[in-house]
Write a protein that holds these residues in place. Structure first.
Motif, short mmCIF file in Angstrom:
data_model
loop_
_atom_site.label_atom_id
_atom_site.label_comp_id
_atom_site.label_asym_id
_atom_site.label_seq_id
_atom_site.Cartn_x
_atom_site.Cartn_y
_atom_site.Cartn_z
N TYR A 92 -1.51 11.34 -0.06
CA TYR A 92 -0.63 11.53 -1.22
C TYR A 92 -1.25 12.46 -2.25
O TYR A 92 -0.55 13.14 -2.99
N ARG A 93 -2.56 12.46 -2.31
CA ARG A 93 -3.22 13.37 -3.24
C ARG A 93 -3.03 14.81 -2.80
O ARG A 93 -2.77 15.69 -3.62
N PRO A 143 -12.62 3.09 0.14
CA PRO A 143 -11.65 3.22 1.22
C PRO A 143 -12.25 3.97 2.41
O PRO A 143 -13.00 4.92 2.23
N GLY A 174 -0.15 4.36 -1.89
CA GLY A 174 -1.35 5.09 -1.51
C GLY A 174 -2.53 4.16 -1.35
O GLY A 174 -2.96 3.50 -2.28
N THR A 232 -5.59 4.89 -0.82
CA THR A 232 -6.81 5.35 -1.50
C THR A 232 -6.84 4.85 -2.94
O THR A 232 -7.83 4.26 -3.38
N ASP A 233 -5.73 5.05 -3.65
CA ASP A 233 -5.70 4.61 -5.04
C ASP A 233 -5.82 3.10 -5.14
O ASP A 233 -6.47 2.56 -6.02
N ASN A 244 0.78 -1.22 0.00
CA ASN A 244 0.00 0.00 0.00
C ASN A 244 0.82 1.28 0.00
O ASN A 244 0.28 2.34 0.18
N GLN A 273 -11.12 12.09 5.21
CA GLN A 273 -11.69 12.17 3.87
C GLN A 273 -10.61 12.21 2.79
O GLN A 273 -10.68 11.50 1.81
N PHE A 327 -7.98 14.23 7.09
CA PHE A 327 -7.52 13.02 6.42
C PHE A 327 -8.42 11.81 6.66
O PHE A 327 -8.07 10.72 6.26
N SER A 384 -7.06 11.97 0.69
CA SER A 384 -5.91 11.10 0.52
C SER A 384 -4.64 11.90 0.78
O SER A 384 -4.43 12.97 0.20
N ARG A 441 -7.05 2.11 8.38
CA ARG A 441 -7.51 2.10 6.98
C ARG A 441 -8.26 0.82 6.71
O ARG A 441 -7.83 -0.25 7.12
N SER A 456 -11.12 5.68 6.19
CA SER A 456 -10.05 6.04 7.11
C SER A 456 -10.64 6.57 8.39
O SER A 456 -11.58 7.35 8.37
#
Lengths: 233, 233
Positions: free
Chosen positions: A159-160, A98, A86, A88-89, A83, A155, A153, A157, A122, A100
Motif C-alpha cells: 500500500y505504501r 513485520p 495494510g 505493515t502499518d 489487516n 521488503q 515486496f 509495503s 505475513r 513478509s
DNA sequence: TAGTGGTCTAGACCACGGT
DNA sequence: CCGTGGTCTAGACCACTAG
C-alpha cells in the motif's frame, strides 16, 4: 548496567529477558526473576521493569500470577487485527517487526487484463522467531500499476508503494467471509499445529476514485484474533 | 470523578473512553482529548490516563501519534448483509419469508446477572422448504429487558420487541470472527450436507445509549454468502 | 514556542500466595 | 509473616509537531 542510548531502557531490558528465554535460560513454566530483583540488578525503577515485562506478556512470552511470580509462557499468540488497512502499518502500530515472505510473484492474464499475482506469508518477527499470521494473495492490475512487478515486496509495503509511487490510495474493500478446511499446505506455511479450520476473506479493494485496484484473498492463522466493529444503524 | 471501587481507575477510564468512541462521540480519525486534559477532567495522574489509553491502543481502537495526539482508529462496517441489523428485516428486504425455530429459551445466571438465553435456528421458507441460514445464540440481560422471557420469538423479531416494548435500539456491535470445525449437531440443525467448516461470529451488541444489550454467537451455514463493506480510511 | 505523546524516577499502599 | 505482582501518585525531562 543499562547506560543511556537511543533505544529506551525498557526496550533493552525487554530484549535481555526475551533473549534469556529464547536461549533457554528459563524453561517453559519457569518463574523469571522478580521485579524487585531486576530493579536492583539493572538499576532501574520498578516502572521500567514492569514496562519491559508488560511488553513480553503482550507478546505472549510471559504470564503473570499475582502473589506468585512471572512465568515463561510458550503458547499461542493473540493479536487483534483487521489487516486490510495494510499489514505493515498494523505491525508497526503494535511495535512489531513485520515480516513478509514472497511465495509467488508472477504476471498472469485474467479477464483480458494483465495482473501481478503476489502471494505472501505475513508475520511478526520476535526474538528470532517468526509468528506467521496470514497468507495474502493479491491480484494487481498492471494497467493501473505499470512496473509494479519490479518492486521487492518482501521488503516494501504494497500500500505504501501504491501511494508513493502511483499516488493511488485504497479506500473501500468489499469482502466476503468464508471458513475453509484445515489444509496441510496452509498449516505448513503458517506453522500452525492445531486442528482448527481457517478463516478466509476474499474481495476487491477500491481506490478513492472508485477504481478497482486489488483483488485480495487472505487466509488467517487461527491464533489471530480478528475483531470488527459494526454499525447497525 | 472516579471514586474508589473494586475495579481499578484505569479500567473504568478505559470503559468511559471506549464507550465514547462506540457511541460516536468521536468519529474515526478524530483526536480524543489529550492526556493532560483527561488528568484534570478525571483527577488522576498521567500514568493512569496512559494506562487506560494503552489498553485501548492494544485493542486497536486508538492510535497514538507523538507530538500530535491520540486518534480513533476503528474501521466500521458500512453496511452488512448479515444478521446483525436484524434477520427479519434482512429476510423481508430480500422478499423471503423468515422462519425461526426456538431451540432453547431459558433464564440463566452469569456474572451475577440474570440473562435470557435464546437459541434460534433462522431460515427462509421457500416453496414449502426451509433453507436454514444461521444458528443464533443470544444472551439478553433481564435487568434491561424485564419480562422478555414471556415473548414468543418463534414469531416475534427480537430487535422489534426491543424497540417497541422497551424503546431500546441496537446501534453498534463489537465482533470477533472465528472458523470452527464441522460438527454433527450443527450440520443437523442447518440441514447442511457438505463438509465445509463453519463461520462463527461472537460479540456484544450495544444500544444507542451505549448499554450492553446482547451477547451474540452466530454460526453460519456455509451456503450463506456473507458480504461486508469495510472502510479503509 | 506551546502542546502533545514517550520515557523514567522514587516513592506508596494494596491484594494475593505461600511459609 | 514476607515477598510477589497490581495500582497509583507527583513529579521530571525528552522528542516531536504545528502555528
Amino acid at each position: 548496567m543499562l547506560t543511556n542510548s537511543l533505544v529506551p531502557k525498557y526496550a533493552r531490558l525487554q530484549s535481555i529477558i526475551r533473549d534469556d528465554i529464547i536461549a533457554g535460560k528459563y524453561q517453559n513454566g519457569d518463574a523469571i526473576e522478580s521485579e524487585n530483583q531486576m530493579m536492583k540488578k539493572y538499576d532501574v525503577t520498578r516502572t521500567t521493569v514492569r514496562r519491559a515485562i508488560d511488553e513480553l506478556v503482550n507478546e505472549g512470552l510471559l504470564r503473570r500470577e499475582q502473589g506468585k511470580g512471572t512465568y515463561v509462557n510458550f503458547r499461542s499468540i493473540k493479536h487483534n487485527m483487521w489487516n486490510f488497512s495494510g499489514f505493515t502499518d498494523y505491525a508497526l502500530s503494535k511495535s512489531k517487526a513485520p515480516v513478509s515472505k514472497v511465495l509467488e510473484n508472477v504476471c498472469i492474464a485474467k479477464d483480458g487484463r494483465q495482473f501481478l499475482k503476489l502471494v505472501r506469508a505475513r508475520g511478526f518477527l520476535t526474538g528470532g522467531d517468526v509468528f506467521w499470521q496470514t497468507i495474502d494473495t493479491s491480484l494487481l492490475p498492471l494497467d493501473v500499476f505499470p512496473g509494479l512487478e519490479r518492486h521487492d515486496f518482501s521488503q516494501a509495503s504494497l500500500y505504501r508503494v501504491m501511494k508513493e509511487a502511483y499516488h493511488i490510495s485504497p479506500q473501500t474493500a468489499e469482502l466476503e467471509l468464508h471458513s475453509i478446511p484445515s489444509d496441510e499446505k496452509i498449516r505448513a506455511i503458517l506453522n500452525y499445529q492445531g486442528d482448527m479450520p481457517f478463516l478466509n476473506v476474499t474481495g476487491i479493494v477500491y481506490s478513492t476514485e472508485r477504481m478497482e485496484i486489488e483483488r485480495v484473498d487472505v487466509v488467517y492463522n487461527p491464533n489471530v484474533k480478528i475483531n470488527i466493529v459494526a454499525n447497525m444503524m
